[in-house]
Design an enzyme around this catalytic site. Structure first.
Site, PDB file in Angstrom:
ATOM      1  N   THR A  74      24.856 -11.504  49.163  1.00 24.33           N
ATOM      2  CA  THR A  74      23.818 -10.465  49.080  1.00 24.33           C
ATOM      3  C   THR A  74      23.666  -9.756  50.412  1.00 24.33           C
ATOM      4  OG1 THR A  74      22.615 -11.584  47.303  1.00 24.33           O
ATOM      5  CG2 THR A  74      21.374 -10.026  48.654  1.00 24.33           C
ATOM      6  N   ASN A 153      29.721 -12.208  36.954  1.00 22.17           N
ATOM      7  CA  ASN A 153      28.990 -13.462  37.066  1.00 22.17           C
ATOM      8  C   ASN A 153      28.428 -13.948  35.740  1.00 22.17           C
ATOM      9  OD1 ASN A 153      27.468 -10.991  37.845  1.00 22.17           O
ATOM     10  ND2 ASN A 153      25.701 -12.336  37.605  1.00 22.17           N
ATOM     11  N   HIS A 203      28.187 -21.308  48.456  1.00 26.46           N
ATOM     12  CA  HIS A 203      27.584 -22.148  47.419  1.00 26.46           C
ATOM     13  C   HIS A 203      28.162 -21.899  46.030  1.00 26.46           C
ATOM     14  CE1 HIS A 203      24.609 -19.484  45.216  1.00 26.46           C
ATOM     15  NE2 HIS A 203      24.948 -18.699  46.223  1.00 26.46           N
ATOM     16  N   CYS A 327      19.787 -14.546  39.379  1.00 26.46           N
ATOM     17  CA  CYS A 327      18.901 -13.633  40.118  1.00 26.46           C
ATOM     18  C   CYS A 327      17.874 -12.977  39.218  1.00 26.46           C
ATOM     19  CB  CYS A 327      19.725 -12.566  40.829  1.00 26.46           C
ATOM     20  SG  CYS A 327      20.896 -13.250  42.015  1.00 26.46           S
TER      21      CYS A 327
END
Length: 392
Positions: A74, A153, A203, A327
């Site tokens: 991000t 994603n 991650h 998100c």
């Protein structure tokens, strides 16, 4: 069921014990600041950072000097899009992206549009695929950058990044690729792709949270992104501040492990993913979203029509699933990705993402098929909508 079956690896992956082992010295005894190179402890920390830089570079086919460590994708996305907008205004203010990009990209472009940027949002097909002819036709003389992800994603759909790179190179515009979901899962080589900028997060590949990397091409042409943070000149003078040595070491180790194990692990996950889809699509009115396009080996987005995904997930409390991007998973709006693919609101709300990972077992998949099948059948049995559908 005693243990949680974790099938939300696209949201985040568990820390690999081998990564934690590599990090531990820098969380305990080797705690020095990597910028304190006047003493031995600081030089050891700096050496650890540079080793990790080489490990990340090796994973994506870059050179060490082309890697800048960040707090994650991000941050890198914001740094690139805002920086390029600021630095390249003499060429133009036009950008191209896609309707199915991650919110980090879409929200940043929404901000830039308020600053005067012009953004073209490309559509996708029902399987999530891009029209490359439309992409090339959308490039204008004032186009500065094309921002397209490698792997989606939510659906795992893979964009043809090599073909995109050929188009952007031919038309002399920058190509920025969000490869957060693909790096470490499928081969990503920045030279072969022809990408100018690329981001990744630790991650997502069994490393720690709060650290990532940005690739900025240094060969053949200089890319100017501007400075994100001023203060100490760290990270190629782009991002000042004390380096997160344990996190960077963890990212490096995670990259090294992924590079060694990717081929066999991708095959294993694809086999498990296919088994999951085969089992669950035996249910009526159940379809795999994005099935017609190339996909990541570990992701399956499935619509269980005539029920709500939230109800299904509540009904399987020992299985960690997602209804979309982490998100935006708390919102009530249907997935913007699935809507762009042409799904109705009802089908988008009925869709669940299964994202497998390194620690997913065959037994996990068998149990998941049984539990989800039982829950779907139970929910539908008590659903007036399902009864109406069956009586049509």
């Amino acid at each position: 069921m005693d243990r949680l079956i974790y099938l939300d690896n696209n949201a985040t992956t568990p820390l690999d014990p081998r990564v934690l082992e590599a990090m531990m010295p820098y969380l305990t005894t080797q705690f020095a600041n990597a910028s304190s190179v006047t003493h031995r402890a600081g030089r050891a920390a700096a050496a650890a950072v540079e080793k990790a830089r080489g490990q990340v570079a090796s994973l994506i086919g870059a050179t060490e000097k082309e890697i800048t460590f960040t707090s994650g994708s991000t941050e890198a996305i914001n740094m690139v899009l805002k920086g390029v907008f600021e630095r390249y205004q003499t060429k133009g203010r036009h950008f191209i992206t896609c309707q199915t990009e991650h919110k980090a990209v879409l929200d940043t472009f929404a901000y830039l549009e308020k600053q005067g940027a012009e953004v073209t949002y490309l559509p996708v097909s029902g399987s999530g695929a891009l029209d490359l002819a439309l992409l090339e036709a959308s490039i204008r003389p004032d186009t500065v950058l094309v921002a397209l992800m490698h792997a989606n994603n939510e659906t795992g759909v893979l964009h043809p990044v090599r073909d995109i790179g050929k188009i952007t190179m031919r038309r002399d515009v920058l190509f920025f690729c969000d490869a957060t979901q693909s790096v470490g899962k499928v081969p990503v080589n920045v030279t072969e792709i022809g990408v100018d900028l690329l981001c990744l997060s630790a991650h997502k590949l069994y490393g720690p949270k709060g650290v990532g990397a940005l690739y900025i091409r240094r060969r053949n042409k200089r890319i100017q992104t501007g400075v994100l943070l001023h203060g100490g000149g760290q990270e190629n003078k782009l991002r000042a501040g004390t380096l997160n040595v344990p996190g960077i070491v963890g990212l490096g180790e995670a990259a090294s492990i992924a590079q060694k194990e990717m081929d066999t692990e991708s095959l294993r996950l694809a086999t498990l993913r296919d088994k999951l889809e085969s089992g669950l699509t035996r249910l009526p009115a159940t379809v795999v979203n994005g099935l017609g396009s190339p996909r990541l080996p570990n992701v399956s987005n499935i619509a269980f029509r005539h029920l709500k995904a939230d109800q299904l997930m509540v009904g399987v409390p020992d299985i960690a699933l997602s209804s979309g991007s982490a998100c935006v998973s708390g919102t009530r709006d249907p997935s913007h990705v699935l809507k762009a693919m042409g799904l109705s609101d009802a089908d988008a709300h009925a869709s669940v993402r299964f994202s497998l990972g390194r620690f997913t077992t065959d037994e996990d998949i068998r149990t998941c098929i049984c539990e989800v099948t039982e829950t779907v059948n139970s929910l539908r049995a008590s659903s007036p909508i399902w009864q109406l559908h069956n009586n049509e």
